[in-house]
Every structure is written in C-alpha cells, then in structure tokens.
Design a protein around this motif. Sequence first.
Motif, PDB file in Angstrom:
ATOM      1  N   VAL A 179      36.633  20.304  65.044  1.00  0.00           N
ATOM      2  CA  VAL A 179      35.959  21.490  65.523  1.00  0.00           C
ATOM      3  C   VAL A 179      35.865  22.521  64.399  1.00  0.00           C
ATOM      4  CG1 VAL A 179      36.050  23.364  67.199  1.00  0.00           C
ATOM      5  CG2 VAL A 179      36.844  21.097  67.841  1.00  0.00           C
ATOM      6  N   THR A 180      34.634  22.892  64.056  1.00  0.00           N
ATOM      7  CA  THR A 180      34.449  23.981  63.104  1.00  0.00           C
ATOM      8  C   THR A 180      33.980  25.205  63.876  1.00  0.00           C
ATOM      9  OG1 THR A 180      32.176  23.316  62.664  1.00  0.00           O
ATOM     10  CG2 THR A 180      33.868  22.443  61.197  1.00  0.00           C
ATOM     11  N   VAL A 181      34.409  26.344  63.462  1.00  0.00           N
ATOM     12  CA  VAL A 181      34.070  27.581  64.146  1.00  0.00           C
ATOM     13  C   VAL A 181      32.698  28.042  63.676  1.00  0.00           C
ATOM     14  CG1 VAL A 181      34.734  29.972  64.522  1.00  0.00           C
ATOM     15  CG2 VAL A 181      36.484  28.202  64.319  1.00  0.00           C
ATOM     16  N   GLN A 182      31.787  28.292  64.601  1.00  0.00           N
ATOM     17  CA  GLN A 182      30.476  28.824  64.263  1.00  0.00           C
ATOM     18  C   GLN A 182      30.363  30.209  64.894  1.00  0.00           C
ATOM     19  OE1 GLN A 182      28.237  27.570  62.226  1.00  0.00           O
ATOM     20  NE2 GLN A 182      26.929  29.335  62.514  1.00  0.00           N
ATOM     21  N   TYR A 183      30.333  31.226  64.061  1.00  0.00           N
ATOM     22  CA  TYR A 183      30.235  32.591  64.554  1.00  0.00           C
ATOM     23  C   TYR A 183      28.783  32.938  64.827  1.00  0.00           C
ATOM     24  CZ  TYR A 183      34.978  32.908  62.805  1.00  0.00           C
ATOM     25  OH  TYR A 183      36.300  32.695  62.576  1.00  0.00           O
ATOM     26  N   PRO A 184      28.498  33.659  65.903  1.00  0.00           N
ATOM     27  CA  PRO A 184      27.113  34.039  66.198  1.00  0.00           C
ATOM     28  C   PRO A 184      26.624  35.096  65.207  1.00  0.00           C
ATOM     29  CG  PRO A 184      28.609  35.086  67.747  1.00  0.00           C
ATOM     30  CD  PRO A 184      29.437  34.158  66.901  1.00  0.00           C
ATOM     31  N   PRO A 185      25.304  35.148  64.950  1.00  0.00           N
ATOM     32  CA  PRO A 185      24.773  36.187  64.071  1.00  0.00           C
ATOM     33  C   PRO A 185      25.079  37.568  64.637  1.00  0.00           C
ATOM     34  CG  PRO A 185      23.095  34.565  64.584  1.00  0.00           C
ATOM     35  CD  PRO A 185      24.284  34.254  65.429  1.00  0.00           C
ATOM     36  N   GLN A 186      25.438  38.487  63.791  1.00  0.00           N
ATOM     37  CA  GLN A 186      25.757  39.838  64.219  1.00  0.00           C
ATOM     38  C   GLN A 186      24.874  40.814  63.459  1.00  0.00           C
ATOM     39  OE1 GLN A 186      29.928  40.464  63.564  1.00  0.00           O
ATOM     40  NE2 GLN A 186      30.514  38.779  64.870  1.00  0.00           N
ATOM     41  N   PRO A 187      24.252  41.758  64.161  1.00  0.00           N
ATOM     42  CA  PRO A 187      23.374  42.704  63.470  1.00  0.00           C
ATOM     43  C   PRO A 187      24.112  43.529  62.422  1.00  0.00           C
ATOM     44  CG  PRO A 187      23.598  43.266  65.800  1.00  0.00           C
ATOM     45  CD  PRO A 187      24.299  41.971  65.580  1.00  0.00           C
ATOM     46  N   GLU A 188      25.420  43.731  62.587  1.00  0.00           N
ATOM     47  CA  GLU A 188      26.187  44.498  61.613  1.00  0.00           C
ATOM     48  C   GLU A 188      26.273  43.764  60.276  1.00  0.00           C
ATOM     49  OE1 GLU A 188      27.600  43.582  64.588  1.00  0.00           O
ATOM     50  OE2 GLU A 188      27.351  45.437  65.683  1.00  0.00           O
ATOM     51  N   VAL A 189      26.035  42.460  60.275  1.00  0.00           N
ATOM     52  CA  VAL A 189      26.103  41.662  59.057  1.00  0.00           C
ATOM     53  C   VAL A 189      24.706  41.406  58.513  1.00  0.00           C
ATOM     54  CG1 VAL A 189      26.827  39.456  58.080  1.00  0.00           C
ATOM     55  CG2 VAL A 189      28.226  40.560  59.826  1.00  0.00           C
ATOM     56  N   GLU A 190      23.747  41.197  59.388  1.00  0.00           N
ATOM     57  CA  GLU A 190      22.428  40.745  58.985  1.00  0.00           C
ATOM     58  C   GLU A 190      21.587  41.827  58.317  1.00  0.00           C
ATOM     59  OE1 GLU A 190      21.455  37.580  59.188  1.00  0.00           O
ATOM     60  OE2 GLU A 190      23.393  37.084  60.041  1.00  0.00           O
ATOM     61  N   PHE A 191      21.747  43.092  58.667  1.00  0.00           N
ATOM     62  CA  PHE A 191      20.870  44.138  58.158  1.00  0.00           C
ATOM     63  C   PHE A 191      21.669  45.207  57.418  1.00  0.00           C
ATOM     64  CE2 PHE A 191      18.767  48.211  58.487  1.00  0.00           C
ATOM     65  CZ  PHE A 191      17.555  47.913  57.917  1.00  0.00           C
ATOM     66  N   GLY A 192      21.183  45.600  56.271  1.00  0.00           N
ATOM     67  CA  GLY A 192      21.790  46.696  55.522  1.00  0.00           C
ATOM     68  C   GLY A 192      23.183  46.377  55.026  1.00  0.00           C
ATOM     69  N   PHE A 193      24.001  47.420  54.924  1.00  0.00           N
ATOM     70  CA  PHE A 193      25.379  47.238  54.468  1.00  0.00           C
ATOM     71  C   PHE A 193      26.191  46.586  55.574  1.00  0.00           C
ATOM     72  CE2 PHE A 193      24.147  51.264  52.249  1.00  0.00           C
ATOM     73  CZ  PHE A 193      24.012  50.700  50.991  1.00  0.00           C
ATOM     74  N   PRO A 194      26.812  45.447  55.313  1.00  0.00           N
ATOM     75  CA  PRO A 194      27.606  44.797  56.360  1.00  0.00           C
ATOM     76  C   PRO A 194      28.812  45.656  56.733  1.00  0.00           C
ATOM     77  CG  PRO A 194      27.511  43.425  54.367  1.00  0.00           C
ATOM     78  CD  PRO A 194      26.795  44.691  54.078  1.00  0.00           C
ATOM     79  N   GLN A 195      28.986  45.871  58.016  1.00  0.00           N
ATOM     80  CA  GLN A 195      30.105  46.657  58.519  1.00  0.00           C
ATOM     81  C   GLN A 195      31.263  45.770  58.958  1.00  0.00           C
ATOM     82  OE1 GLN A 195      30.002  50.040  58.292  1.00  0.00           O
ATOM     83  NE2 GLN A 195      28.083  49.599  57.246  1.00  0.00           N
ATOM     84  N   THR A 196      30.929  44.552  59.359  1.00  0.00           N
ATOM     85  CA  THR A 196      31.941  43.603  59.809  1.00  0.00           C
ATOM     86  C   THR A 196      31.508  42.194  59.404  1.00  0.00           C
ATOM     87  OG1 THR A 196      33.196  42.805  61.710  1.00  0.00           O
ATOM     88  CG2 THR A 196      30.918  43.359  62.103  1.00  0.00           C
ATOM     89  N   CYS A 197      32.451  41.320  59.197  1.00  0.00           N
ATOM     90  CA  CYS A 197      32.154  39.933  58.839  1.00  0.00           C
ATOM     91  C   CYS A 197      31.933  39.128  60.117  1.00  0.00           C
ATOM     92  CB  CYS A 197      33.320  39.352  58.038  1.00  0.00           C
ATOM     93  SG  CYS A 197      33.043  37.657  57.495  1.00  0.00           S
ATOM     94  N   TYR A 198      31.389  37.928  59.982  1.00  0.00           N
ATOM     95  CA  TYR A 198      31.218  37.060  61.138  1.00  0.00           C
ATOM     96  C   TYR A 198      32.557  36.759  61.807  1.00  0.00           C
ATOM     97  CZ  TYR A 198      26.533  36.206  59.380  1.00  0.00           C
ATOM     98  OH  TYR A 198      25.251  36.357  58.949  1.00  0.00           O
ATOM     99  N   CYS A 199      33.624  36.718  61.023  1.00  0.00           N
ATOM    100  CA  CYS A 199      34.944  36.406  61.571  1.00  0.00           C
ATOM    101  C   CYS A 199      35.616  37.625  62.188  1.00  0.00           C
ATOM    102  CB  CYS A 199      35.835  35.820  60.483  1.00  0.00           C
ATOM    103  SG  CYS A 199      36.317  37.005  59.200  1.00  0.00           S
ATOM    104  N   GLY A 200      35.001  38.797  62.034  1.00  0.00           N
ATOM    105  CA  GLY A 200      35.585  40.020  62.560  1.00  0.00           C
ATOM    106  C   GLY A 200      36.319  40.823  61.508  1.00  0.00           C
ATOM    107  N   GLY A 201      36.478  40.265  60.310  1.00  0.00           N
ATOM    108  CA  GLY A 201      37.151  40.969  59.218  1.00  0.00           C
ATOM    109  C   GLY A 201      36.257  42.035  58.597  1.00  0.00           C
ATOM    110  N   ARG A 202      36.840  42.786  57.705  1.00  0.00           N
ATOM    111  CA  ARG A 202      36.100  43.848  57.035  1.00  0.00           C
ATOM    112  C   ARG A 202      35.568  43.332  55.699  1.00  0.00           C
ATOM    113  NH1 ARG A 202      37.638  49.745  55.263  1.00  0.00           N
ATOM    114  NH2 ARG A 202      35.546  50.595  55.527  1.00  0.00           N
TER     115      ARG A 202
END
Length: 92
Positions: free
Chosen positions: A16-39
């Motif tokens: 099982v590999t973890v697949q994180y859903p796309p997050q607007p905080e990562v996809e556009f502009g300065f990323p505020q959070t990582c897909y894993c929830g980290g900074r």
Amino acid sequence: DLIRRDQAELNYNYAVTVQYPPQPEVEFGFPQTCYCGGRPKLATSRTVNDPVRRYYTCDYVNDGDCHVHKWWDEAVMEEMRARDTHTLQLSE
C-alpha cells in the motif's frame, strides 16, 4: 519456500502506497502545506541543469510518499498574476 516467503514479505511491506489528494494550498502560488500535511520549506537546487534555483520541498521528502516540489520562481509568478487580477477587479 524461502523465495515464496521473501515475496510475501515484500508484498506485505510495499503493498500500500499513500496517495494524497491534490490540495489547493499546494497547487497554486506559495505552498502553505505539503500533501502529507507537513510544512513546506525552501531549498536550493544545485544541479547541472538548474545551477542555483530555489524550490519548495518537505522535510519528509525521502520517506517515499508524495510531497510538494514546486519551483520558487513559478510560485512567485502565480502569486503576482493573481494579485494583478485582483487589483484589476478592484479598480473596475
């Protein structure tokens, strides 16, 4: 029998590999959070193709999961375009 047990262990450990859903905080502009929830953090690339180029990455990038990787200059341009659009809308 040993080969079968080794194969079963590999299937168990890597099934099982973890697949994180796309997050607007990562996809556009300065990323505020990582897909894993980290900074995200800012790092510098020192490769032949991009001698010194800044990019956003994550502290946990080497754990095999999906993490943010975004060039800093692209993030800046996205932010500037969004602010230009917003300023134009305000002036109208």
